[in-house]
Design a protein around this motif. Structure first.
Motif, mmCIF file in Angstrom:
data_model
loop_
_atom_site.group_PDB
_atom_site.id
_atom_site.type_symbol
_atom_site.label_atom_id
_atom_site.label_comp_id
_atom_site.label_asym_id
_atom_site.label_seq_id
_atom_site.Cartn_x
_atom_site.Cartn_y
_atom_site.Cartn_z
ATOM 1 N N ASN A 92 0.836 -1.192 0.000
ATOM 2 C CA ASN A 92 0.000 0.000 0.000
ATOM 3 C C ASN A 92 0.877 1.249 0.000
ATOM 4 O O ASN A 92 1.788 1.372 0.818
ATOM 5 C CB ASN A 92 -0.917 -0.019 1.228
ATOM 6 C CG ASN A 92 -1.952 1.083 1.185
ATOM 7 O OD1 ASN A 92 -1.635 2.255 1.300
ATOM 8 N ND2 ASN A 92 -3.204 0.686 1.022
ATOM 9 N N GLY A 124 0.068 4.224 0.848
ATOM 10 C CA GLY A 124 -0.140 4.917 2.116
ATOM 11 C C GLY A 124 0.671 4.291 3.238
ATOM 12 O O GLY A 124 1.208 4.995 4.101
ATOM 13 N N LEU A 140 -0.027 -1.128 7.367
ATOM 14 C CA LEU A 140 -1.132 -0.365 7.961
ATOM 15 C C LEU A 140 -1.798 -1.159 9.081
ATOM 16 O O LEU A 140 -3.026 -1.133 9.250
ATOM 17 C CB LEU A 140 -2.157 0.035 6.902
ATOM 18 C CG LEU A 140 -1.690 1.083 5.877
ATOM 19 C CD1 LEU A 140 -2.760 1.332 4.827
ATOM 20 C CD2 LEU A 140 -1.319 2.392 6.569
#
Length: 254
Positions: free
Chosen positions: A134, A136, A218
């Protein structure tokens, strides 16, 4: 501020003029990233070993790469002290804080660039291997590396202040080896358990790697705990390096 900028630029140039900085700070972590990815591909799926899979490897390699910045800061400070460069600068209006920031700021810039390049390379590897990362998560991992950057840069400042240019690199090499091994970069510390895991938990390296890996995924389970422990170590060592540097400066001026 002009004094800090001038000293920072000088130190930045000192680091980038050394070809070893490109080899160890950029080349070596990327080479290890590729090699460990190839090792992961050769491990049978039924073995259930994921330590070298890119989603786990990215954070570990990013932390591993930052350890080499400690070596270059240490050498820079030790050489300046050995050549009486700092002693001559002590006669200028610069204060101890100016010197410390002059060493920390340019190396921090290099640390940020190194982290971005390593994580970007990890993303490319993930596209090739088909294991999703990811964006992010990678961005959060980069932010999570800030305490680790400060930790190793401060270690370099501390060792460079305490030891000469012959002894300091050897000590840094030991710390680099400990950080990569006891940080769990190359093995599954949790899977090993026992005394080894307890030792890893006491030191900051394991927590730095865990924070980076959790950020990449995450996964916020215990993320704050690992990040805060790393930050606490970084703060303590930074304060210690500042106090030692100021003490050495006063001793040299006496």
């Amino acid at each position: 501020m002009n004094k800090i900028r001038a000293f920072s630029v000088r130190n930045f140039k000192e680091i980038i003029r050394d070809p070893l900085s490109y080899i160890f700070c950029l080349g070596f972590p990327l080479v290890m990233l590729i090699i460990m990815t190839l090792v992961n591909d050769s491990i049978p799926a039924e073995a259930g070993m994921t330590i070298f899979r890119i989603d786990n490897l990215a954070g570990g390699i990013a932390v591993f790469g930052l350890t080499f910045l400690m070596l270059f800061v240490c050498l820079n400070v030790a050489k300046d002290r050995a050549g009486a460069f700092l002693v001559r600068l002590y006669a200028t209006p610069m204060r101890s804080g100016d010197f410390i920031l002059g060493y920390i700021l340019p190396t921090s810039l290099l640390a940020v660039l190194q982290a971005i390049i390593t994580l970007a390379a990890s993303f490319i590897v993930s596209l090739i291997t088909g294991i999703k990362l990811n964006v992010g998560g990678l961005a959060l991992a980069a932010l999570s590396l800030i305490p680790t950057m400060l930790l190793f840069i401060s270690c370099g400042l501390l060792f460079g202040t305490l030891f000469n240019e012959k002894a300091a690199p050897g000590l840094c090499s030991i710390i680099i080896s400990l950080a990569s091994f006891l940080g769990g970069v190359w093995f599954d510390a949790e899977g090993t358990g026992g005394i080894l895991l307890k030792i890893c938990n006491v030191l900051p390296f394991y927590h730095a790697v865990k924070a980076a890996r959790l950020a990449t995924a995450l996964d916020f389970t215990d993320y704050s705990q690992h990040l805060l422990i790393t930050l606490a170590y970084a703060a303590v060592i930074t304060v210690a390096s500042v106090l030692v540097f100021r003490g050495k400066m006063k001793a040299d001026l006496a």
